[in-house]
Enzyme design. Structure first.
Site, short mmCIF file in Angstrom:
data_model
loop_
_atom_site.label_atom_id
_atom_site.label_comp_id
_atom_site.label_asym_id
_atom_site.label_seq_id
_atom_site.Cartn_x
_atom_site.Cartn_y
_atom_site.Cartn_z
CB SER A 92 -1.07 -0.06 1.02
OG SER A 92 -1.91 1.15 1.04
CG HIS A 212 -5.91 -0.08 -1.23
ND1 HIS A 212 -5.17 0.20 -2.10
CD2 HIS A 212 -5.09 -0.10 0.06
CE1 HIS A 212 -3.77 0.50 -1.54
NE2 HIS A 212 -3.96 0.40 -0.23
#
Length: 333
Positions: A92, A212
């Site tokens: 991430s 996300h």
């Protein structure tokens, strides 16, 4: 024998009070320069910020530059000891440290980008929180395979649940752990349903928003102009993508994936598989705070060990006790 070292950079949720300050105190001018760059980009005194309590560091506009600084400081400390990556990947937010380590973006651009990315994502999360009457976020579903989690979510969507009940599989972490993103109501109801379906635990994560997932589309739109201005070069090291789960071959591809990453799931299991199939390294380092990536790497079944490298003590211990790293550093201690 593979003598390369693969760097894995952690993302949000790994933050803790005081992180990277030991690296600043023990390290050289390169680490001090990173603190200066991060402070200039964020408009905050990063040395003081790292001393803030966990609640403050949880804010994504604060945690993104802070964690990125901790990641890059750990990499710089390793470089001082003679160890540089033979390849890298980031989870991430950690992907920005990986982009920097692979020569795709400069450290200056990295801090500027994660500062703007953090602001855009914080603003989007706050708007969602106001609309939903509670903070949207993420939770780890433990004990169910990713395929089960995705199938359950798909089945619930077919039930045409009320507006505001949206859930997504956001991070495909391992064969027994998937992180979900959603609104406050969706996370609460989803936790009960996953438990009924056999999940051992559903654990809320210390993050500020439903990352996300398509809920972050507004953040992606706000971040896009800043990303487009940044110079992205071709990687000088093997670099892997959260979005595709595969190796990234050009700066153009890296920039496109960096934007898509905000609303796309992190395909970490695919990424680990691609890294392992490529090979060329004998050890991994979790280069930054926390221990999450070591656990996920172990769950992948790889025989290659993954060691902690987020603190000065972690790194010193590698050279004191591990022959592999004594070799990797060519005797530099």
């Amino acid at each position: 024998m593979n003598t390369g070292v693969f760097f894995l950079f952690p993302g949000q949720g790994a933050q803790y009070q005081g992180m990277a300050l030991d690296l600043l105190e023990s390290g050289g001018a390169g680490i001090k320069r990173l603190f200066e760059l991060a402070s200039d980009s964020s408009g905050r005194d990063m040395k003081a910020l790292m001393r803030e309590e966990a609640g403050t560091l949880k804010r994504t506009d604060i945690s993104q530059p802070a964690i990125t600084l901790a990641n890059l400081a750990a990499a710089a400390y390793l470089a001082e000891k003679g160890v540089s990556p033979s390849g890298c990947a980031g989870f991430s937010l950690g992907e920005y440290a990986a982009l920097t380590a692979a020569g795709v973006i400069s450290a200056e651009d990295c801090f500027a980008l994660v500062t703007e990315r953090g602001k855009a994502m914080q603003e989007a999360a706050e708007k969602l929180s106001a609309a939903d009457g509670g903070a949207p976020g993420m939770a780890a579903v433990i004990g169910l395979a990713p395929e089960q989690v995705e199938a359950l979510i798909a089945g619930w969507k077919e039930e045409k649940l009320p507006e505001g009940q949206e859930l997504w599989a956001a991070n495909i972490n391992s064969h027994r752990q998937t992180v979900i993103s959603g609104t406050a109501r969706a996370l609460k109801n989803g936790a009960a349903r996953f438990s009924e379906a056999g999940a051992r635990r559903v654990v809320p994560l210390a993050v500020a928003g439903p990352f996300h997932s398509p809920l972050m589309e507004e953040a992606a739109l706000a971040f896009k102009p800043f990303l487009e201005k940044a110079a992205f070069r071709d990687p000088v090291l093997p670099l892997y993508s959260n979005v595709s789960g595969k190796q990234v071959h050009s700066g153009e591809e890296a920039k496109r994936l960096a934007l898509a990453q905000i609303t796309s799931p992190v395909r970490w299991t695919d990424e680990e598989k691609a890294i392992q199939e490529a090979g060329g390294f004998g050890a991994c380092l979790e280069t930054g705070p926390g221990a999450v990536l070591r656990g996920l790497w172990k769950d992948s079944g790889s025989p290659v060990p993954c060691y902690p490298a987020g603190t000065a003590e972690d790194i010193k211990k590698l050279f004191a006790t591990n022959d592999f790293f004594k070799e990797a550093a060519n005797g530099i201690t």
